[in-house]
Design a protein around this motif. Structure first.
Motif, mmCIF file in Angstrom:
data_model
loop_
_atom_site.group_PDB
_atom_site.id
_atom_site.type_symbol
_atom_site.label_atom_id
_atom_site.label_comp_id
_atom_site.label_asym_id
_atom_site.label_seq_id
_atom_site.Cartn_x
_atom_site.Cartn_y
_atom_site.Cartn_z
ATOM 1 N N ASP A 108 0.828 -1.216 0.000
ATOM 2 C CA ASP A 108 0.000 0.000 0.000
ATOM 3 C C ASP A 108 0.856 1.257 0.000
ATOM 4 O O ASP A 108 0.515 2.254 -0.655
ATOM 5 N N CYS A 109 1.963 1.191 0.725
ATOM 6 C CA CYS A 109 2.885 2.337 0.757
ATOM 7 C C CYS A 109 3.459 2.599 -0.631
ATOM 8 O O CYS A 109 3.512 3.748 -1.091
ATOM 9 N N ILE A 110 3.860 1.533 -1.326
ATOM 10 C CA ILE A 110 4.394 1.650 -2.684
ATOM 11 C C ILE A 110 3.338 2.222 -3.625
ATOM 12 O O ILE A 110 3.614 3.131 -4.435
ATOM 13 N N ASN A 111 2.125 1.716 -3.541
ATOM 14 C CA ASN A 111 1.050 2.188 -4.422
ATOM 15 C C ASN A 111 0.755 3.665 -4.199
ATOM 16 O O ASN A 111 0.494 4.410 -5.153
ATOM 17 N N ALA A 112 0.792 4.086 -2.946
ATOM 18 C CA ALA A 112 0.526 5.496 -2.633
ATOM 19 C C ALA A 112 1.598 6.401 -3.235
ATOM 20 O O ALA A 112 1.304 7.492 -3.747
ATOM 21 N N ILE A 113 2.842 5.944 -3.205
ATOM 22 C CA ILE A 113 3.946 6.726 -3.791
ATOM 23 C C ILE A 113 3.768 6.822 -5.301
ATOM 24 O O ILE A 113 3.912 7.907 -5.894
ATOM 25 N N PHE A 114 3.451 5.693 -5.958
ATOM 26 C CA PHE A 114 3.227 5.720 -7.397
ATOM 27 C C PHE A 114 2.060 6.633 -7.752
ATOM 28 O O PHE A 114 2.108 7.374 -8.746
ATOM 29 N N GLU A 115 1.018 6.599 -6.937
ATOM 30 C CA GLU A 115 -0.151 7.433 -7.197
ATOM 31 C C GLU A 115 0.205 8.919 -7.142
ATOM 32 O O GLU A 115 -0.224 9.708 -7.990
ATOM 33 N N LYS A 116 0.998 9.290 -6.160
ATOM 34 C CA LYS A 116 1.411 10.693 -6.047
ATOM 35 C C LYS A 116 2.327 11.097 -7.202
ATOM 36 O O LYS A 116 2.257 12.214 -7.707
ATOM 37 N N PHE A 117 3.170 10.165 -7.623
ATOM 38 C CA PHE A 117 4.043 10.426 -8.758
ATOM 39 C C PHE A 117 3.215 10.721 -10.018
ATOM 40 O O PHE A 117 3.520 11.639 -10.781
ATOM 41 N N GLU A 118 2.153 9.950 -10.215
ATOM 42 C CA GLU A 118 1.357 10.078 -11.441
ATOM 43 C C GLU A 118 0.467 11.316 -11.438
ATOM 44 O O GLU A 118 0.012 11.749 -12.501
ATOM 45 N N LYS A 119 0.244 11.892 -10.259
ATOM 46 C CA LYS A 119 -0.605 13.078 -10.188
ATOM 47 C C LYS A 119 0.160 14.368 -10.445
ATOM 48 O O LYS A 119 -0.441 15.401 -10.710
ATOM 49 N N THR A 120 1.480 14.308 -10.359
ATOM 50 C CA THR A 120 2.251 15.537 -10.550
ATOM 51 C C THR A 120 2.415 15.852 -12.029
ATOM 52 O O THR A 120 2.662 14.962 -12.846
ATOM 53 N N ASN A 121 2.255 17.107 -12.367
ATOM 54 C CA ASN A 121 2.432 17.561 -13.750
ATOM 55 C C ASN A 121 3.776 18.247 -13.972
ATOM 56 O O ASN A 121 4.085 18.650 -15.083
ATOM 57 N N ASP A 122 4.531 18.351 -12.906
ATOM 58 C CA ASP A 122 5.826 19.026 -12.967
ATOM 59 C C ASP A 122 6.895 18.024 -13.428
ATOM 60 O O ASP A 122 7.186 17.056 -12.727
ATOM 61 N N GLU A 123 7.486 18.278 -14.598
ATOM 62 C CA GLU A 123 8.506 17.367 -15.131
ATOM 63 C C GLU A 123 9.756 17.330 -14.258
ATOM 64 O O GLU A 123 10.535 16.380 -14.337
ATOM 65 N N ASN A 124 9.940 18.350 -13.443
ATOM 66 C CA ASN A 124 11.133 18.413 -12.587
ATOM 67 C C ASN A 124 10.762 18.471 -11.107
ATOM 68 O O ASN A 124 11.446 19.116 -10.304
ATOM 69 N N ASP A 125 9.711 17.780 -10.759
ATOM 70 C CA ASP A 125 9.271 17.738 -9.359
ATOM 71 C C ASP A 125 10.366 17.097 -8.503
ATOM 72 O O ASP A 125 10.782 15.964 -8.770
ATOM 73 N N PRO A 126 10.851 17.782 -7.461
ATOM 74 C CA PRO A 126 11.918 17.197 -6.622
ATOM 75 C C PRO A 126 11.476 15.916 -5.920
ATOM 76 O O PRO A 126 12.322 15.088 -5.550
ATOM 77 N N PHE A 127 10.166 15.741 -5.731
ATOM 78 C CA PHE A 127 9.671 14.498 -5.130
ATOM 79 C C PHE A 127 10.108 13.287 -5.959
ATOM 80 O O PHE A 127 10.498 12.249 -5.421
ATOM 81 N N ILE A 128 10.071 13.428 -7.286
ATOM 82 C CA ILE A 128 10.438 12.319 -8.175
ATOM 83 C C ILE A 128 11.909 11.973 -8.010
ATOM 84 O O ILE A 128 12.278 10.789 -7.934
ATOM 85 N N SER A 129 12.765 12.980 -7.945
ATOM 86 C CA SER A 129 14.202 12.705 -7.838
ATOM 87 C C SER A 129 14.544 12.067 -6.502
ATOM 88 O O SER A 129 15.408 11.179 -6.431
ATOM 89 N N ILE A 130 13.863 12.474 -5.420
ATOM 90 C CA ILE A 130 14.125 11.879 -4.108
ATOM 91 C C ILE A 130 13.675 10.422 -4.074
ATOM 92 O O ILE A 130 14.424 9.522 -3.662
#
Length: 540
Positions: A108-130
């Motif tokens: 569930d933790c993994i799925n929640a992270i993927f879900e947040k990743f897919e909702k961002t429209n910022d190509e350079n979102d620092p969340f993705i790099s972390i």
């Protein structure tokens, strides 16, 4: 300050205001990243576990609460390096302990992270790099400890990445960007790097394990990205000196995924024809691989562990060249590359990476004739390396050495065991007893022992091993017919130096009538000759 570590970590669980504590935690971890003390892991295991799980949970929650706060980002960068060090530098810490610290608690933790990743429209979102740093460390852990590849969480991550990132139009879009020349640095966004770098690499590790129940076939993967990858590699290997760090990373990870598909489907599988429809296409690809390993600046960055892109790329390409050589169809083309042996020899001399040197020695065994192998004078180090690696794989629960299955190591050993110089090194180091120990579990060892039994010193050592000789003579009738034939050949070799020159008669009353002794370069002809003689009932 370390004495305060437990109290600082407790604050993360009990207080909603802990920004000032994050710096103190980071300072302690930074000190550990310099000192690398295993006692810190042992003493504060529970606190580190809480910190690791707290981080995964934070990733799965509303990241906008912390993503712009420097204290958080600096702590995460430091913790990511701490985790990487945990994987590569703490050899006395058990794998299960490392796994408990690095893996998230739930799917569930993994799925929640993927879900947040897919909702961002910022190509350079620092969340993705972390978050990518955490997935990269999971990959690193699985490469070093492949016995954890089939855990439920890892299977889930691989299937999710394949379905939702790799096999998508967005992935194809990013591949098409990489097919352009010259490249703009602006294409290397954090999201693009997650798709091409992180996901490609993670799934490649899974495919190298030939994982069951993968949602796609090798053919489907090759149709999706294979042609694009080949065009990228052909285009950019003419300008390696101009590669940016990001392009090097993308090419490294795509090469890993491509190699994994070839390995997973077999070197002669139908997926190969998708990307190499002609002989010329394969030769051009081989030339591109050789251009990469010819680039000497990469040599300066080779590490013992596969911990940076130059090391990973060289390692993967050497493995690809080895597979191509063992396939046999393009062995003639590799042998036509006169400078290839010099390049490989240079890498073997300076590389501290055992897996890389293993590949090189086996490639030599495939592409060079006996006379050339003797001239290289590599066998002192080669035989020692092979047996160190073989013994490590034998003792490992997965029966692998850094992802290389023990059966593949034995196949490589068989090839080199046919050369005189290698045989003599094995004789001088008394390694026969180990081979005899594992021959029941790995019948291929009988073939190795037969190849070695042409050496006079090894013959003497085998004769002294009464239990093994008795075992060969009195093999159970239900034994595999191939093993029985090889046993006869070993016994024959042990008899040919007897003074009376008698022919050994086995209990089935058959006699050996012919023995073929041949040079490695005549292997194909001698195989044909052997098959013809067997067909007309000669006993060889």
């Amino acid at each position: 300050m370390e004495n305060n570590f437990e109290q600082l970590i407790t604050t993360l669980q009990t207080s909603s205001s802990y920004n000032d504590k994050l710096c103190e935690i980071r300072y302690i971890l930074e000190k550990q990243n310099s000192e690398l003390l295993s006692s810190f892991i042992s003493q504060f295991y529970q606190s580190i576990l809480i910190l690791e799980h707290w981080t995964w949970q934070l990733f799965s929650q509303n990241f906008h609460q912390w993503i712009e706060k420097p204290n958080y980002l600096e702590l995460f960068s430091t913790l990511a390096l701490f985790n990487k060090n945990l994987i590569f530098n703490y050899e006395d810490i058990e794998a299960n302990t490392k796994c408990s610290l690095l893996f998230p608690e739930t799917i569930d933790c993994i799925n929640a992270i993927f879900e947040k990743f897919e909702k961002t429209n910022d190509e350079n979102d620092p969340f993705i790099s972390i978050v990518s740093l955490w997935y990269d460390n999971l990959y690193n852990f699985l490469h070093v400890y492949p016995e954890f590849e089939m855990s439920t969480i890892i299977i889930h991550i691989n299937h999710y990445m394949a379905r939702n990132y790799i096999m998508t139009d967005q992935y194809k879009f990013y591949l098409n960007q990489l097919r352009q020349s010259p490249l703009s640095q602006s294409i290397f966004t954090t999201k693009q790097l997650f798709y091409i770098k992180t996901c490609s690499f993670f799934v490649s590790q899974y495919l190298f394990a030939k994982a069951p129940d993968f949602p796609y076939t090798p053919e489907e993967l090759m149709h999706h990205f294979g042609v694009d990858y080949i065009q990228i590699i052909l285009l950019h290997t003419y300008t390696i000196e101009s590669w940016s760090t990001q392009l090097l990373s993308c090419i490294t990870r795509l090469t890993a995924l491509f190699s994994a598909c070839c390995w997973w489907g077999g070197e002669k599988g139908s997926q190969i024809k998708i990307v190499f429809p002609t002989e010329l296409a394969t030769c051009e690809y081989i030339d591109a691989l050789i251009r990469i390993i010819d680039y000497k600046l990469f040599y300066q960055s080779i590490t013992i562990q596969r911990s940076n892109d130059p090391t990973i790329l060289l390692d993967i390409i050497l493995f690809r060249i080895l597979n191509i050589a063992q396939n046999g169809d393009f062995l003639w083309y590799l042998r036509s590359k006169i400078s290839l042996s010099d390049t490989l020899f240079t890498i073997a001399k300076i590389s501290p990476c055992d897996r890389m040197r293993l590949c090189i020695y086996v490639i030599f065994g495939e592409i060079l004739y006996d006379e050339s192998l003797k001239d290289l004078k590599i066998f002192n180090s080669a035989s020692s390396l092979f047996f160190n690696i073989l013994e490590e794989a034998w003792q490992h629960p997965s029966k692998k050495f850094h992802q290389v299955p023990i059966l593949l190591i034995l196949k490589c050993l068989l090839n080199l065991s046919k050369t005189d110089a290698f045989q003599q090194q094995i004789a001088d180091t008394n390694k026969l007893s180990f081979l005899i120990e594992i021959c029941n579990q790995y019948p291929l060892v009988y073939d190795i022992l037969w190849a070695l039994s042409f050496n006079h010193d090894i013959q003497e050592q085998l004769r002294l091993n009464i239990s093994f000789i008795t075992k060969l003579i009195y093999l159970p009738k239900e034994s595999d017919n191939k093993i029985r034939k090889i046993a006869y050949r070993i016994l024959w070799n042990l008899e040919i130096n007897h003074e009376d020159r008698t022919i050994l008669i086995i209990d089935n009353k058959k006699k050996f009538e012919i023995m073929i002794s041949y040079s490695h370069k005549d292997k194909i002809f001698c195989t044909q000759l052997y098959n013809e003689l067997i067909n007309i009932d000669y006993h060889l």
